[in-house]
Write a protein that holds these residues in place. Structure first.
Motif, PDB file in Angstrom:
ATOM      1  N   LYS A  39       3.408   1.599  -0.149  1.00 59.11           N
ATOM      2  CA  LYS A  39       3.798   2.210  -1.406  1.00 59.11           C
ATOM      3  C   LYS A  39       3.523   3.706  -1.336  1.00 59.11           C
ATOM      4  CE  LYS A  39       2.898  -1.806  -4.277  1.00 59.11           C
ATOM      5  NZ  LYS A  39       2.042  -2.383  -5.301  1.00 59.11           N
ATOM      6  N   PRO A  40       4.383   4.520  -1.945  1.00 62.76           N
ATOM      7  CA  PRO A  40       4.124   5.960  -1.926  1.00 62.76           C
ATOM      8  C   PRO A  40       2.852   6.294  -2.697  1.00 62.76           C
ATOM      9  CG  PRO A  40       5.977   5.458  -3.356  1.00 62.76           C
ATOM     10  CD  PRO A  40       5.585   4.178  -2.659  1.00 62.76           C
ATOM     11  N   ARG A  41       2.077   7.186  -2.145  1.00 68.86           N
ATOM     12  CA  ARG A  41       0.835   7.582  -2.791  1.00 68.86           C
ATOM     13  C   ARG A  41       1.113   8.669  -3.813  1.00 68.86           C
ATOM     14  NH1 ARG A  41      -2.761   7.545   2.621  1.00 68.86           N
ATOM     15  NH2 ARG A  41      -2.920   5.293   2.736  1.00 68.86           N
ATOM     16  N   PRO A  42       0.374   8.673  -4.910  1.00 66.81           N
ATOM     17  CA  PRO A  42       0.597   9.729  -5.901  1.00 66.81           C
ATOM     18  C   PRO A  42       0.176  11.089  -5.343  1.00 66.81           C
ATOM     19  CG  PRO A  42      -1.301   8.387  -6.480  1.00 66.81           C
ATOM     20  CD  PRO A  42      -0.647   7.729  -5.291  1.00 66.81           C
ATOM     21  N   VAL A  43       0.894  12.104  -5.741  1.00 72.35           N
ATOM     22  CA  VAL A  43       0.610  13.452  -5.284  1.00 72.35           C
ATOM     23  C   VAL A  43      -0.628  13.973  -6.013  1.00 72.35           C
ATOM     24  CG1 VAL A  43       1.524  15.790  -5.175  1.00 72.35           C
ATOM     25  CG2 VAL A  43       3.035  13.855  -4.830  1.00 72.35           C
ATOM     26  N   SER A  44      -1.492  14.616  -5.279  1.00 72.54           N
ATOM     27  CA  SER A  44      -2.715  15.167  -5.843  1.00 72.54           C
ATOM     28  C   SER A  44      -2.391  16.337  -6.776  1.00 72.54           C
ATOM     29  CB  SER A  44      -3.625  15.635  -4.714  1.00 72.54           C
ATOM     30  OG  SER A  44      -4.621  16.477  -5.184  1.00 72.54           O
ATOM     31  N   ILE A  45      -3.077  16.397  -7.893  1.00 74.93           N
ATOM     32  CA  ILE A  45      -2.872  17.506  -8.826  1.00 74.93           C
ATOM     33  C   ILE A  45      -3.329  18.818  -8.192  1.00 74.93           C
ATOM     34  CG2 ILE A  45      -3.593  18.458 -11.046  1.00 74.93           C
ATOM     35  CD1 ILE A  45      -3.659  15.628 -12.118  1.00 74.93           C
ATOM     36  N   ARG A  46      -4.372  18.752  -7.389  1.00 80.76           N
ATOM     37  CA  ARG A  46      -4.849  19.959  -6.696  1.00 80.76           C
ATOM     38  C   ARG A  46      -3.783  20.477  -5.736  1.00 80.76           C
ATOM     39  NH1 ARG A  46     -10.288  21.029  -7.253  1.00 80.76           N
ATOM     40  NH2 ARG A  46     -10.406  22.147  -5.293  1.00 80.76           N
ATOM     41  N   TRP A  47      -3.077  19.561  -5.068  1.00 77.57           N
ATOM     42  CA  TRP A  47      -2.015  19.962  -4.149  1.00 77.57           C
ATOM     43  C   TRP A  47      -0.892  20.659  -4.921  1.00 77.57           C
ATOM     44  CZ3 TRP A  47       3.119  18.312  -3.294  1.00 77.57           C
ATOM     45  CH2 TRP A  47       3.671  18.749  -2.097  1.00 77.57           C
ATOM     46  N   ILE A  48      -0.551  20.140  -6.094  1.00 81.13           N
ATOM     47  CA  ILE A  48       0.473  20.762  -6.928  1.00 81.13           C
ATOM     48  C   ILE A  48       0.028  22.169  -7.336  1.00 81.13           C
ATOM     49  CG2 ILE A  48       1.623  20.633  -9.169  1.00 81.13           C
ATOM     50  CD1 ILE A  48       1.547  17.563  -8.852  1.00 81.13           C
ATOM     51  N   ALA A  49      -1.243  22.309  -7.674  1.00 82.27           N
ATOM     52  CA  ALA A  49      -1.764  23.620  -8.065  1.00 82.27           C
ATOM     53  C   ALA A  49      -1.688  24.601  -6.898  1.00 82.27           C
ATOM     54  CB  ALA A  49      -3.206  23.490  -8.556  1.00 82.27           C
ATOM     55  N   TYR A  50      -2.024  24.156  -5.684  1.00 79.01           N
ATOM     56  CA  TYR A  50      -1.928  25.035  -4.518  1.00 79.01           C
ATOM     57  C   TYR A  50      -0.480  25.459  -4.274  1.00 79.01           C
ATOM     58  CZ  TYR A  50      -6.727  24.902  -2.814  1.00 79.01           C
ATOM     59  OH  TYR A  50      -8.081  25.081  -2.683  1.00 79.01           O
ATOM     60  N   LYS A  51       0.460  24.544  -4.492  1.00 73.07           N
ATOM     61  CA  LYS A  51       1.875  24.904  -4.337  1.00 73.07           C
ATOM     62  C   LYS A  51       2.278  25.980  -5.335  1.00 73.07           C
ATOM     63  CE  LYS A  51       5.267  22.192  -3.799  1.00 73.07           C
ATOM     64  NZ  LYS A  51       6.263  21.139  -3.899  1.00 73.07           N
ATOM     65  N   GLU A  52       1.798  25.872  -6.563  1.00 75.51           N
ATOM     66  CA  GLU A  52       2.096  26.887  -7.573  1.00 75.51           C
ATOM     67  C   GLU A  52       1.491  28.238  -7.175  1.00 75.51           C
ATOM     68  OE1 GLU A  52       4.058  26.751 -10.336  1.00 75.51           O
ATOM     69  OE2 GLU A  52       4.637  24.813  -9.510  1.00 75.51           O
ATOM     70  N   LEU A  53       0.264  28.225  -6.696  1.00 68.79           N
ATOM     71  CA  LEU A  53      -0.377  29.472  -6.264  1.00 68.79           C
ATOM     72  C   LEU A  53       0.384  30.085  -5.097  1.00 68.79           C
ATOM     73  CD1 LEU A  53      -4.166  28.528  -6.449  1.00 68.79           C
ATOM     74  CD2 LEU A  53      -2.806  29.792  -8.120  1.00 68.79           C
ATOM     75  N   ALA A  54       0.898  29.246  -4.206  1.00 64.46           N
ATOM     76  CA  ALA A  54       1.656  29.746  -3.062  1.00 64.46           C
ATOM     77  C   ALA A  54       2.946  30.437  -3.516  1.00 64.46           C
ATOM     78  CB  ALA A  54       1.967  28.606  -2.105  1.00 64.46           C
TER      79      ALA A  54
END
Length: 142
Positions: A39-54
Motif C-alpha cells: 500500500k502507498p505510504r502517506p507522505v510526511s508533512i515534514r517532507w511537504i514543508a521541505y518541498k515548500e521551502l525548496a
C-alpha cells in the motif's frame, strides 16, 4: 463404466484445489503483511514543508541571478521592488501570485539574510510546534 484416466484427472484437480485452499489458509498472515507493505505510504508533512521551502529557495536564487543581490523580503519575489532602477533585469515574478506562503502548519514561512557579504540566507518554518527557534524547526540555508 468410468474411464480411469478421467477419474484420476478429477481426483488430481480436487487435490490441487484443496491443497491451494490449505496453503492459502496457512500462509494468510504472510500474505496480509505483503499486501499491507504494497500500500502507498502517506507522505510526511515534514517532507511537504521541505518541498515548500525548496520552492522559495529556488525563487531566491533566480532573483539573485537576475538582480545580483538577495531580495530584502519574500514579497520582492512576487512584485518588482520600488528601489530597483528601470535598467535592472527583474524577470519576475519568481513565485506565482497565489503561491501559498504558509507552511503545512499554517504558519508563515520566514526568510532572513544572514550575511550580506557572503550572500548567505536562511528560509525556515517554525515546524509542528509553531514556536520559533526550537528543535523541530525546518530550515533551508544557503
Amino acid at each position: 463404466m468410468r474411464s480411469p484416466t478421467r477419474y484420476r484427472l478429477r481426483y488430481s484437480i480436487r487435490a490441487m484445489l484443496i491443497g491451494l485452499a490449505l496453503a492459502t489458509y496457512a500462509f494468510w498472515p504472510i500474505i496480509k503483511k505483503i499486501r499491507a507493505s504494497m500500500k502507498p505510504r502517506p507522505v510526511s508533512i515534514r517532507w511537504i514543508a521541505y518541498k515548500e521551502l525548496a520552492k522559495f529557495d529556488i525563487a531566491v536564487k533566480e532573483y539573485f541571478i537576475d538582480i545580483g543581490e538577495l531580495p530584502a523580503s519574500l514579497d520582492e519575489l512576487v512584485t518588482r521592488p520600488a528601489h530597483l532602477p528601470d535598467t535592472a533585469h527583474w524577470d519576475g515574478p519568481y513565485l506565482a501570485e497565489g503561491v501559498n506562503r504558509l507552511d503545512p502548519w499554517r504558519q508563515p514561512i520566514s526568510y532572513e539574510i544572514t550575511d550580506h557579504v557572503k550572500r548567505k540566507y536562511v528560509i525556515w518554518s517554525n515546524g509542528p510546534d509553531r514556536m520559533p527557534w526550537t528543535g523541530d524547526d525546518l530550515s533551508y540555508e544557503e
